[in-house]
Scaffold this active site. Sequence first.
Site, PDB file in Angstrom:
ATOM      1  N   TYR A   1      66.908  55.628  26.090  1.00  0.00           N
ATOM      2  CA  TYR A   1      67.127  54.180  26.206  1.00  0.00           C
ATOM      3  C   TYR A   1      67.339  53.589  24.805  1.00  0.00           C
ATOM      4  O   TYR A   1      68.294  52.843  24.562  1.00  0.00           O
ATOM      5  CB  TYR A   1      65.914  53.553  26.898  1.00  0.00           C
ATOM      6  CG  TYR A   1      66.062  52.084  27.214  1.00  0.00           C
ATOM      7  CD1 TYR A   1      66.772  51.670  28.339  1.00  0.00           C
ATOM      8  CD2 TYR A   1      65.481  51.114  26.407  1.00  0.00           C
ATOM      9  CE1 TYR A   1      66.906  50.309  28.640  1.00  0.00           C
ATOM     10  CE2 TYR A   1      65.606  49.767  26.700  1.00  0.00           C
ATOM     11  CZ  TYR A   1      66.317  49.373  27.825  1.00  0.00           C
ATOM     12  OH  TYR A   1      66.439  48.031  28.118  1.00  0.00           O
TER      13      TYR A   1
ATOM     14  N   SER B   1      68.716  45.436  23.548  1.00  0.00           N
ATOM     15  CA  SER B   1      67.266  45.335  23.775  1.00  0.00           C
ATOM     16  C   SER B   1      66.620  45.287  22.399  1.00  0.00           C
ATOM     17  O   SER B   1      67.257  45.634  21.392  1.00  0.00           O
ATOM     18  CB  SER B   1      66.811  46.597  24.514  1.00  0.00           C
ATOM     19  OG  SER B   1      65.405  46.725  24.502  1.00  0.00           O
TER      20      SER B   1
HETATM   21  N1  LIG Z   1      63.758  43.391  31.560  1.00  0.00           N
HETATM   22  C1  LIG Z   1      63.525  43.706  30.310  1.00  0.00           C
HETATM   23  O1  LIG Z   1      62.394  43.631  29.822  1.00  0.00           O
HETATM   24  C2  LIG Z   1      64.671  44.145  29.422  1.00  0.00           C
HETATM   25  C3  LIG Z   1      64.402  44.295  28.052  1.00  0.00           C
HETATM   26  C4  LIG Z   1      65.437  44.684  27.221  1.00  0.00           C
HETATM   27  C5  LIG Z   1      66.692  44.932  27.722  1.00  0.00           C
HETATM   28  N2  LIG Z   1      66.926  44.797  29.069  1.00  0.00           N
HETATM   29  C6  LIG Z   1      68.283  45.090  29.558  1.00  0.00           C
HETATM   30  O2  LIG Z   1      68.734  44.033  30.361  1.00  0.00           O
HETATM   31  C7  LIG Z   1      69.748  44.520  31.249  1.00  0.00           C
HETATM   32  C8  LIG Z   1      69.457  44.024  32.652  1.00  0.00           C
HETATM   33  O3  LIG Z   1      68.250  44.636  33.091  1.00  0.00           O
HETATM   34  P1  LIG Z   1      67.190  43.857  34.013  1.00  0.00           P
HETATM   35  O4  LIG Z   1      65.968  43.726  33.237  1.00  0.00           O
HETATM   36  O5  LIG Z   1      67.823  42.675  34.595  1.00  0.00           O
HETATM   37  O6  LIG Z   1      66.913  44.992  35.105  1.00  0.00           O
HETATM   38  P2  LIG Z   1      67.251  45.050  36.675  1.00  0.00           P
HETATM   39  O7  LIG Z   1      66.895  46.419  37.081  1.00  0.00           O
HETATM   40  O8  LIG Z   1      66.651  43.887  37.354  1.00  0.00           O
HETATM   41  O9  LIG Z   1      68.840  44.850  36.715  1.00  0.00           O
HETATM   42  C9  LIG Z   1      69.743  45.855  36.351  1.00  0.00           C
HETATM   43  C10 LIG Z   1      70.961  45.715  37.240  1.00  0.00           C
HETATM   44  O10 LIG Z   1      71.943  46.664  36.808  1.00  0.00           O
HETATM   45  C11 LIG Z   1      72.515  47.253  37.959  1.00  0.00           C
HETATM   46  N3  LIG Z   1      73.067  48.561  37.646  1.00  0.00           N
HETATM   47  C12 LIG Z   1      72.387  49.666  37.266  1.00  0.00           C
HETATM   48  N4  LIG Z   1      73.237  50.686  37.096  1.00  0.00           N
HETATM   49  C13 LIG Z   1      74.473  50.210  37.353  1.00  0.00           C
HETATM   50  C14 LIG Z   1      75.785  50.778  37.350  1.00  0.00           C
HETATM   51  N5  LIG Z   1      75.975  52.076  37.055  1.00  0.00           N
HETATM   52  N6  LIG Z   1      76.835  49.982  37.644  1.00  0.00           N
HETATM   53  C15 LIG Z   1      76.654  48.684  37.977  1.00  0.00           C
HETATM   54  N7  LIG Z   1      75.448  48.095  38.023  1.00  0.00           N
HETATM   55  C16 LIG Z   1      74.373  48.855  37.703  1.00  0.00           C
HETATM   56  C17 LIG Z   1      71.371  47.338  38.969  1.00  0.00           C
HETATM   57  O11 LIG Z   1      71.840  47.486  40.295  1.00  0.00           O
HETATM   58  C18 LIG Z   1      70.652  46.025  38.701  1.00  0.00           C
HETATM   59  O12 LIG Z   1      71.154  45.011  39.534  1.00  0.00           O
HETATM   60  C19 LIG Z   1      69.742  46.038  31.086  1.00  0.00           C
HETATM   61  O13 LIG Z   1      70.808  46.420  30.245  1.00  0.00           O
HETATM   62  C20 LIG Z   1      68.410  46.311  30.432  1.00  0.00           C
HETATM   63  O14 LIG Z   1      68.431  47.495  29.700  1.00  0.00           O
HETATM   64  C21 LIG Z   1      65.941  44.415  29.919  1.00  0.00           C
END
Ligand SMILES: NC(=O)c1ccc[n+]([C@@H]2O[C@H](COP(=O)([O-])OP(=O)(O)OC[C@H]3O[C@@H](n4cnc5c(N)ncnc54)[C@H](O)[C@@H]3O)[C@@H](O)[C@H]2O)c1
Length: 293
Positions: A152, A139
């Site tokens: 985080y 991130s």
């Molecule tokens: N959306 C943003 O703005 C953003 C910014 C920076 C980083 N990220 C990172 O991107 C990645 C994806 O996040 P996203 O934005 O798609 O969010 P999201 O909540 O849409 O997706 C996260 C997914 O991870 C799965 N998950 C959570 N815990 C789990 C576990 N223990 N085992 C297996 N699956 C698990 C959830 O079921 C979900 O499908 C994450 O690592 C998040 O930290 C997102």
Amino acid sequence: MSKRVALITGGASGIGRALGEKLAERGVTVVLADRQLELAEEVAASIVARGGSAWAASLDVRDAASFRDLAAEVARREGSIDYFFNNAGIAIAGEMLDYDDRAWDDVLDVNLRGVGYGISAVYPIMVAQASGHIINTASMAGWLPMPRGASYAASKHAVVGITKSLRIEGAAHGVRASVLCPGAIQTPILLGGTFGGQVGRRVPDSVMKKLWKRARPMDVNAFAVEVLKDVDANEPYIIVPRWWKAIWLFERVAPRMSLRLWARVYAKQRAELEAAAADPHPAHTTDAPVHAE
Ligand SMILES: NC(=O)c1ccc[n+]([C@@H]2O[C@H](COP(=O)([O-])OP(=O)(O)OC[C@H]3O[C@@H](n4cnc5c(N)ncnc54)[C@H](O)[C@@H]3O)[C@@H](O)[C@H]2O)c1
């Protein structure tokens, strides 16, 4: 081009889902691994209905043995793992003064241990193939301070460090490694997601949305297209939306000024949260996604 296979954790939702869909459009077979199996199955079915190749698998990334079993199954069934998006993640928002043990443990277990377990499961397979690309999702919070998100930020700083090290070690074996550093992307995690949340005084979704809007969250499908361009180019640091690169650079060249800048952002945010808490008629809250203006 010969068959290519991608394993994507967190493939049921948000970034993982969008990457899976875009990869499938390119003819890549995608395995969507997630704790939310039903949702992952729906996504896989919709990819197959559009002519792609996909299947879903139940996985909790905190379970190292299950991770190894799944990686072995993918390699056996599909013949290789060419891309591994080590992407599942959660966030728990709140001040460290309000942290309970969960606010540290859950976030570090999923975002840090889960990423480590994923590497242990998939990297040996890629080393044996002498090919493959591991893309760990960190991130911008892997580079910048994140007040109200310290666990985080800790987990994501660690993922940056892991990936830089893996990139160097992996090169000796023909394995690539990149760290994906999204800015703000329109996905459920912005409002806590399914497995994350908040500690301390609960901030209503409407207020969270207003705060996130300022970071101009990017559409997740457009984001996935840009990310895959950088994966193709074997970029070590994949920063999307691109304008976050200026903020990344500022942090690298002027870390003390960057701290002062983020302190101002935090002070403004705190004042708004205080005002929202004092509001006797808080705005209606919904679970609708956060949209950029
Ligand atoms: N959306 C943003 O703005 C953003 C910014 C920076 C980083 N990220 C990172 O991107 C990645 C994806 O996040 P996203 O934005 O798609 O969010 P999201 O909540 O849409 O997706 C996260 C997914 O991870 C799965 N998950 C959570 N815990 C789990 C576990 N223990 N085992 C297996 N699956 C698990 C959830 O079921 C979900 O499908 C994450 O690592 C998040 O930290 C997102």
